[in-house]
Design a protein around this motif. Structure first.
Motif, PDB file in Angstrom:
ATOM      1  N   ILE A 151       0.864  -1.181   0.000  1.00  0.00           N
ATOM      2  CA  ILE A 151       0.000   0.000   0.000  1.00  0.00           C
ATOM      3  C   ILE A 151       0.903   1.235   0.000  1.00  0.00           C
ATOM      4  O   ILE A 151       1.712   1.422   0.909  1.00  0.00           O
ATOM      5  CB  ILE A 151      -0.942   0.038   1.215  1.00  0.00           C
ATOM      6  N   ARG A 170      -2.124   8.330  -7.601  1.00  0.00           N
ATOM      7  CA  ARG A 170      -2.772   7.028  -7.532  1.00  0.00           C
ATOM      8  C   ARG A 170      -2.363   6.179  -8.757  1.00  0.00           C
ATOM      9  O   ARG A 170      -1.968   5.024  -8.621  1.00  0.00           O
ATOM     10  CB  ARG A 170      -4.292   7.199  -7.497  1.00  0.00           C
ATOM     11  N   ASP A 207      -0.434  -2.270  -4.741  1.00  0.00           N
ATOM     12  CA  ASP A 207      -1.731  -2.938  -4.794  1.00  0.00           C
ATOM     13  C   ASP A 207      -2.855  -2.007  -4.355  1.00  0.00           C
ATOM     14  O   ASP A 207      -4.011  -2.231  -4.680  1.00  0.00           O
ATOM     15  CB  ASP A 207      -1.688  -4.178  -3.896  1.00  0.00           C
ATOM     16  N   ASP A 208      -2.496  -0.972  -3.573  1.00  0.00           N
ATOM     17  CA  ASP A 208      -3.481   0.039  -3.193  1.00  0.00           C
ATOM     18  C   ASP A 208      -2.713   1.298  -2.828  1.00  0.00           C
ATOM     19  O   ASP A 208      -1.473   1.324  -2.865  1.00  0.00           O
ATOM     20  CB  ASP A 208      -4.360  -0.455  -2.037  1.00  0.00           C
ATOM     21  N   LYS A 262      -8.283  -0.944   4.036  1.00  0.00           N
ATOM     22  CA  LYS A 262      -7.490  -1.339   2.863  1.00  0.00           C
ATOM     23  C   LYS A 262      -6.525  -2.474   3.217  1.00  0.00           C
ATOM     24  O   LYS A 262      -6.317  -3.399   2.424  1.00  0.00           O
ATOM     25  CB  LYS A 262      -6.726  -0.123   2.323  1.00  0.00           C
TER      26      LYS A 262
END
Ligand code: MN
Length: 128
Positions: free
Chosen positions: A79, A90, A99-100, A114
């Motif tokens: 993340i 982003r 992945d995020d 998340k």
């Protein structure tokens, strides 16, 4: 015990994240630059990595790219955390292989959501 590697050069953020994640029952490992984060990840294989993008030596973007190019490390969810909610951060984070993505200041309930989501996805992949 689920282990999270927190990569953060700011001491206050590092301590805050450590305290709050440990209170949620996670084991926390720390790295303060991108180069060290790769070493710590290799040595400990954490379940998830929280990666500050603005780091000394090797920044979070490059550290993530290197991890995602490594056949052993690429399965660990990452993340990205950035200080500014730039519209293209982003996309940049996802391009680097994260992945995020989340922004500072950290809102812990949102970040925990998340984290839990990615841990469940990773667990599902291990079973199948
Ligand atoms: Mn930083």
């Amino acid at each position: 015990m689920t282990t999270i590697l927190v990569v953060e050069d700011n001491e206050l953020n590092r301590e805050m994240l450590t305290r709050r994640l440990e209170r949620k029952g996670y084991k926390v490992l720390l790295a303060t630059d991108g180069h060290t984060s790769i070493e710590v990840a290799r040595a400990n294989m954490p379940d998830l990595i929280l990666m500050d993008m603005s780091l000394p030596v090797v920044d979070g973007w490059e550290a993530t790219r290197r991890m995602k190019a490594d056949h052993v490390l690429k399965h660990i969810p990452v993340i990205a955390l950035t200080a500014h909610a730039m519209a293209n951060d982003r996309d940049k984070a996802l391009e680097a292989g994260c992945d995020d993505y989340d922004t500072k200041p950290i809102e812990l309930p949102r970040l925990l959501g998340k984290i839990e989501n990615l841990l469940h996805v990773a667990a599902g992949e291990r079973i199948s």
